[in-house]
Design a protein around this motif. Structure first.
Motif, short mmCIF file in Angstrom:
data_model
loop_
_atom_site.label_atom_id
_atom_site.label_comp_id
_atom_site.label_asym_id
_atom_site.label_seq_id
_atom_site.Cartn_x
_atom_site.Cartn_y
_atom_site.Cartn_z
N SER A 51 0.11 -47.71 5.40
CA SER A 51 -1.05 -47.12 4.74
C SER A 51 -0.89 -45.61 4.76
N ILE A 52 -0.87 -45.01 3.58
CA ILE A 52 -0.59 -43.58 3.45
C ILE A 52 -1.81 -42.85 2.90
N LEU A 53 -2.16 -41.75 3.53
CA LEU A 53 -3.23 -40.86 3.08
C LEU A 53 -2.55 -39.61 2.54
N ALA A 54 -2.78 -39.27 1.28
CA ALA A 54 -1.97 -38.22 0.67
C ALA A 54 -2.72 -37.42 -0.38
N TRP A 55 -2.20 -36.20 -0.59
CA TRP A 55 -2.66 -35.42 -1.73
C TRP A 55 -2.30 -36.15 -3.02
N LYS A 85 -4.21 -43.97 -0.29
CA LYS A 85 -5.51 -43.38 -0.61
C LYS A 85 -5.30 -41.88 -0.76
N THR A 86 -5.84 -41.31 -1.82
CA THR A 86 -5.71 -39.88 -2.03
C THR A 86 -6.98 -39.16 -1.57
N PHE A 87 -6.83 -37.88 -1.27
CA PHE A 87 -7.97 -37.06 -0.87
C PHE A 87 -7.93 -35.75 -1.65
N GLY A 88 -9.07 -35.08 -1.70
CA GLY A 88 -9.17 -33.86 -2.49
C GLY A 88 -9.22 -32.58 -1.70
N ASP A 101 -7.43 -45.70 10.08
CA ASP A 101 -7.02 -46.66 9.05
C ASP A 101 -5.70 -46.31 8.37
N TYR A 102 -5.13 -45.16 8.70
CA TYR A 102 -3.95 -44.70 7.98
C TYR A 102 -2.80 -44.43 8.94
N ASP A 103 -1.61 -44.79 8.52
CA ASP A 103 -0.43 -44.60 9.35
C ASP A 103 0.15 -43.20 9.21
N VAL A 104 0.06 -42.65 8.00
CA VAL A 104 0.71 -41.38 7.69
C VAL A 104 -0.22 -40.54 6.83
N VAL A 105 -0.13 -39.21 7.00
CA VAL A 105 -0.92 -38.30 6.18
C VAL A 105 -0.04 -37.12 5.76
N SER A 106 -0.26 -36.63 4.56
CA SER A 106 0.37 -35.38 4.12
C SER A 106 -0.64 -34.27 4.38
N ALA A 107 -0.38 -33.46 5.40
CA ALA A 107 -1.35 -32.46 5.84
C ALA A 107 -0.90 -31.06 5.49
N SER A 108 -1.82 -30.28 4.93
CA SER A 108 -1.56 -28.87 4.71
C SER A 108 -1.78 -28.11 6.01
#
Length: 391
Positions: A51-55, A85-88, A101-108
């Protein structure tokens, strides 16, 4: 243009940000982190899902554009089915990561230290990531992706917040940020600036070069007096701002119509202007702020082996080239440039150019410039200041 999914690096909301900053303050000089989280020494079999959380634009599987898909090859290679799932905003990403709920995130960089301090992400054993060696050294082990010599993620791509100007309206051609600060009155009503508390760092960077008596050594490490000086400069600029922007498509339109003639921009914005638009984008003599996003693994990851597989895959030359090229930023490795034709435009691998970029880093009370004799202002204070600036 195709990149309608490119991220909106928008204004960070206050409530969750304040609580996040309290965590940062409590965790000490380095940002602390979850002392229980440890990086693995070896990997096991992949779990079959991730599960990926990303821009937006960072995890494309062909559903937005059938010709753009770097997820399917990953699934075929690893057997890890991808849910995205994308975020703004960075604040939204921080809140979502707290759910577990997420395994990975692309974080600024304006979120990464918050995630470390809150214990939401785990240290990463880069020895387990084959493609890590090829990543540019100037992106590794930096203050926004590591703590106390421990890596907390894998660099994705990077870019600078450039100065863009209308070549017919702004003459002579500028070389300094002074056209949006001390000289902004010359373009009253047509100056644009990035809409986020992190933009305070742009003012701090300008003051660092033009008012050295303030003692600013890092635009993300501001004591109370340094923050006040930066805020005063931005309040003066405010009178001449025509529009603050967070949606880069709106800035494209503003420069094409002439509503904006000078201000902060990205290379992808310059590259996306309609043919014939009289505009140039430069890295001014003071340098610039910028971003280097980091793939981070949740400390609660349910699929840690697939998470490591994703970090390794997205750092591979072809996948990284495709992803960063689609978004509009420099890739994380020189090998990726073999799969792109525009690396020169983004100054990929140019260490001298990259050294002039101050990458977004979360301001925390324990100064990220290493000072221990003062308390620096944290992001909650920056958020309050930004609201005051905009009125």
């Amino acid at each position: 243009m195709k990149r309608t999914t490119a991220r909106t690096r928008a204004v960070i909301s206050g409530v969750a940000l304040v609580s996040a900053t309290l965590l940062l303050t409590a965790c000490g000089t380095s940002g602390g982190g979850d002392t229980k989280a440890e990086a693995p020494t070896k990997l096991g079999d992949t779990e079959g899902a991730i599960s990926i959380l990303a821009w937006p634009g960072y995890v494309e599987d062909g559903s937005n554009d059938p010709t753009v898909d770097w997820v399917t090859p990953f699934v075929e290679e690893t057997g890890c089915k991808v849910t995205t799932k994308t975020f703004g905003t960075s604040d939204e990403a921080f809140s979502l990561m707290k759910t577990g709920d997420y395994d990975v995130v692309s974080a600024s960089g304006d979120a990464s230290l918050r995630l470390v301090a809150a214990g939401e992400v785990a240290p990463v054993n880069t020895d387990l990531i084959e493609n890590y060696d090829g990543i540019y050294d100037f992106l590794k082990m930096r203050e926004w992706n590591s703590v106390d010599g421990v890596s907390y993620g894998i660099p994705h791509g990077y870019g600078a917040n450039l100065l863009m100007y209308n070549t017919e309206e702004v003459t002579p051609a500028p070389t300094s940020w002074d056209v949006v600060f001390d000289k902004s009155g010359d373009y009253a009503g047509k100056v644009t600036a990035y809409d986020s508390p992190i933009y305070i760092a742009d003012a701090a960077l300008y003051l660092m070069k033009h008012q050295p008596d303030l003692g600013i050594e890092n635009p993300y490490a501001l004591d109370a007096d340094q923050l006040a000086a930066s805020v005063d400069l931005l309040k003066e600029q405010r009178a001449n701002i025509g529009e603050y922007w967070s949606d880069y498509l709106k800035e494209i339109q503003a420069f094409e119509t002439g509503d904006s003639v000078v201000g902060t921009s990205w290379q992808v914005i310059k590259n996306s202007l309609a043919e014939g638009t009289p505009a140039e984008a430069i890295l001014p003599e003071e340098g610039a702020t910028g971003w280097s996003d980091t793939w981070m693994i949740s400390s609660k990851a349910k699929n840690p082996n697939c998470a490591y597989a994703w970090l390794d895959y997205i750092a591979s030359p072809e996948a990284n080239a495709t992803a960063t090229g689609y978004f509009g930023e420099a890739p994380s490795s020189q090998a990726a440039c073999e799969f792109r034709t525009d690396c020169e435009s983004y100054h990929a691998g140019d260490e001298e150019y990259a050294s002039q970029i101050w990458y977004w880093t979360t301001p925390i009370a324990d100064c990220v410039d290493g000072r221990t004799d003062v308390t620096c202002t944290d992001y909650s204070e920056w958020t309050s200041a930004w609201q005051e600036i905009k009125g």
